[in-house]
Design an enzyme around this catalytic site. Structure first.
Site, mmCIF file in Angstrom:
data_model
loop_
_atom_site.group_PDB
_atom_site.id
_atom_site.type_symbol
_atom_site.label_atom_id
_atom_site.label_comp_id
_atom_site.label_asym_id
_atom_site.label_seq_id
_atom_site.Cartn_x
_atom_site.Cartn_y
_atom_site.Cartn_z
ATOM 1 N N CYS A 149 -15.450 -9.861 -2.642
ATOM 2 C CA CYS A 149 -14.511 -9.302 -1.668
ATOM 3 C C CYS A 149 -15.155 -8.180 -0.864
ATOM 4 O O CYS A 149 -14.485 -7.451 -0.155
ATOM 5 C CB CYS A 149 -13.236 -8.817 -2.355
ATOM 6 S SG CYS A 149 -13.517 -7.519 -3.560
ATOM 7 N N HIS A 166 -16.193 3.739 7.374
ATOM 8 C CA HIS A 166 -14.746 3.603 7.487
ATOM 9 C C HIS A 166 -14.343 2.934 8.798
ATOM 10 O O HIS A 166 -13.576 1.972 8.814
ATOM 11 C CB HIS A 166 -14.087 4.981 7.350
ATOM 12 C CG HIS A 166 -12.592 4.931 7.388
ATOM 13 N ND1 HIS A 166 -11.873 5.045 8.556
ATOM 14 C CD2 HIS A 166 -11.700 4.726 6.403
ATOM 15 C CE1 HIS A 166 -10.584 4.942 8.280
ATOM 16 N NE2 HIS A 166 -10.453 4.750 6.975
#
Lengths: 466, 466
Positions: free
Chosen positions: B419, B42
């Protein structure tokens, strides 16, 4: 549950979900009821292996561990510890109070029929087993070998887990080796037991698979108790549990990743398996050990672990002055392992499809967490069957077929089997027959079903050669 | 971090690992330092997207949140809140005290060079962006479209998260729809902003992806505060968090599984995207929306969600008395989606490879948990590169190539892009060029690198047709 059993009471274990720490409780229970999980959650897989009646994923249950009671959504009655409930593992029904039950019986006709079945089928049927109870049961149900012996199940026994925990809490390789040395004779005795029972039949032993945190207690009270037992501080244990914490343990530090980061674990396990094999062979039995490295996604993971096994084997043979034949192979349970099966088969002498994990990763479905959405998926017809119950042939099956073809393009004699839960499910058994697997392996209680399914598959899709 | 910034102090955010609740703190920090995680954890992904200097997975840190300090393994100094440290995001070094720094500059020569680059490359370069800051940055760095707008990032903003939480805590569809109605105008405004900036350039908007528990606080104090704000009991929130708990959230109730179990979420998002597109088109801008359904592993998941989008589109066009063109496609990030790409492409008008998740599932590596073993794997040469940094062409790449071929066998004009984080990594960009992707998409700060890599790939591997 254990306490109740000491008093000779029959108990049903009621848990939100079960974990390896519940295995002892599961063993002594008549049945198991959980609020969470699905077909291949811990309770279902372990319970099925034990032949326990088990109802899982009963979301309407609200269990209060502290008050030792549960309530059911939409109902007023509370069920306290000591109240009687009954389970039907076939329908998933839970009954208030006792119901009338009968034990299943195998008649003589059944035996004759199964002889016809065995004469017809073209693939072998093995069982997933490691405890003596399961191994004996497997033979009773007609298993032709062990397709999966999970060595870690042995580590949870009361006499082993202290050494296992010492190994995990070890501060360096030396301490780790000392703990492993304690485990070695116990593991060896376990394998000797299996090899003796399976005289003449192949036994696939998988090296350690689960993440190490599963062997440590997670509750503060249990951590403090363990700290006292081990003569360390509770903080040491808490810190280790925190250090081993993983966001997604399914995709974490487990399987061959443990053996690669701690080669001494693989070393100890290889030594235990091969020494046991030599000992039992010297007793005049025929041992056919197959050492299986789990979670291989890259061929270099397998070559790393295979080198350890081969080196230890030579050491053991020299020590005992006697050799035996053995195989080294791998589970195909990571999609990448299937995609690169031609590379993996350069080293692997056999593949065993671990379709539980292969399904989890190919579909991206955690078997512990898919219950809430699979219900909607089945209602909407997105999947026709629960993919953990019935093999997803289009997706997971495509990878399996690819792996068999690629693997045999490198090694034409590659032995291929399945040791996931699907190995005992008829539609999946037929698929395994069609793609050319040599055997299926299921929990002992599912072996008779697998034998029948394999015979039906052979009738519907005869193979040119047996 | 937020408090310090109010006092106009420059801060470095130091966390064990970051979670979506830290996003505000990350925004106001000069740099981010974490004890756990890797290249695509993250902190790294979000930090990179923000253009923040970020050092992750610094295992030697022992952070004590309560005492607001950290220590470093093997060192004696303690670092308390307010002490100065400096980070080097390129080398991963952490310095005690301040160091001399310079801001990067783009010279005129750089601009000329990039013009040559753009004339040479044969694939497009887009950016992953959704905030105005990122969208503007993306254009500044030469992005030719948005390859991934993560709608959920918008839900964490202070004015939206209450409605999002209301939606999650809703007891039935009616309450859920009421909360979604509050979110609709805010989402629509966000999309209008993006479409205005991207005038004439395609914008791929992904419907909600993360599991819902990420939007609820996990700390008891924060739960009580939220309970007060929302006028519910703290127990309601605790119960919901417990109910949403997942053993492996990566493989849990997220992505299109949310849109399938709660169709009203997809409905609201489709409405917001398409209404925004119509509004901005009416202003005279050219809008090219591409609605992307995440985590598709079975073609029926996509047909389910596509039907909702198409129905809502017609409602919106009727309401506004005006139509626009739009595409509906999917992320290919679940191995099964790649394996069945021929089926998926019957509905999908484009594929975008989500190689972060595709790598996680194909290799069975959790990107939050792989740090401890990947280190050993790289040392032993099992993998040549960190597979989250450099695309694993043999495994993950094999699935991508298969998906492009299978997809275009059904739909020859299928637009394919990437992506995942690999879209900004030169070796991976070259691979994407070779297998025939139409574009790569990376975080704005990596767009210039991707443009250069795409040009180099075109020179080394010229395509027959542009």
């Amino acid at each position: 549950a254990a306490a109740a059993t000491e008093k000779k009471q029959k108990v049903v274990l009621v848990r939100i979900e079960t974990s390896p720490e519940d295995v002892v409780g599961m063993h002594v229970s008549e049945g198991i009821l959980t609020a969470q999980g699905g077909m291949t959650s811990h309770a279902a897989v372990v319970g099925r292996g034990m032949g326990k009646c088990c109802v899982v994923g009963c979301k309407q249950l609200h269990i209060d561990y502290k008050a030792r009671k549960f309530t059911v959504e939409g109902a007023k009655t509370e069920y306290k510890e000591g109240d009687v409930i009954s389970l039907d593992g076939f329908t998933g029904e839970v009954f208030s109070g006792p119901i009338k039950r009968v034990d299943p019986e195998f008649s003589g006709h059944f035996k004759t029929f199964m002889e016809w079945v065995d004469a017809t089928r073209q693939i072998k049927v093995r069982a997933n087993a490691e405890t003596e109870f399961d191994v004996v049961n497997a033979l009773r149900f007609g298993a032709e070998g062990i397709g999966l012996a999970r060595t870690e199940h042995m580590f949870f026994a009361a006499d082993r887990i202290p050494s296992m925990r010492k190994m995990i809490l070890a501060k360096n390789e030396k301490e780790r080796r000392a703990a492993l040395d304690e485990l070695l004779p116990m593991q060896q005795r376990d394998f000797e037991m299996i090899f003796r029972h399976m005289d003449g039949k192949p036994v696939t032993v998988r090296t350690i698979d689960p993440p190490l945190h599963e062997f440590l207690p997670h509750e503060p009270a249990a951590q403090e108790e363990l700290a006292k037992e081990m003569g360390v501080s509770a903080k040491d244990i808490r810190d280790k549990v925190a250090q081993l914490y993983e966001a997604n343990p399914m995709l974490g530090h487990r399987g061959c990743r443990l053996g690669i980061t701690y080669p001494e674990i693989t070393e100890m396990q290889a030594r235990a398996i091969l020494a046991a094999a030599v000992v039992v062979a010297k007793e005049g039995k025929k041992v056919l050990p197959e050492i299986m490295i789990p979670l291989v996604g890259h061929y270099k993971e397998l070559t790393d672990q295979e080198a350890i096994v081969r080196r230890v084997a030579e050491e053991v043979f020299k020590q005992y002055g006697s050799r035996i034949e053995y195989l080294v192979g791998t589970m195909i349970e990571v999609p990448r392992g299937a995609l690169t099966a031609d590379e993996v088969a350069r080293t692997a002498e056999f593949f065993s499809f671990g379709t539980n994990d292969l399904t989890q990763m190919t579909l991206g479905f955690s078997r512990d967490d898919y219950a809430p959405f699979i219900k909607v998926y089945l209602e909407k017809g997105i999947y026709e069957y629960d993919p953990f119950a019935v093999l997803d042939q289009t997706g997971v099956g495509q990878l399996m077929e690819m792996a068999v073809k690629k693997g045999r393009s490198t090694r034409p004699t590659l032995k291929c089997g399945i040791c996931g839960e699907h190995g005992g499910e008829p539609k999946s058994v037929e698929f395994c027959h069609r793609i050319g697997l040599n055997y299926v392996s299921a929990s002992p209680f599912r072996v008779p079903v697998a034998r029948v399914a394999a015979a039906q598959a052979a009738i519907r899709n005869p193979r040119d050669t047996k």
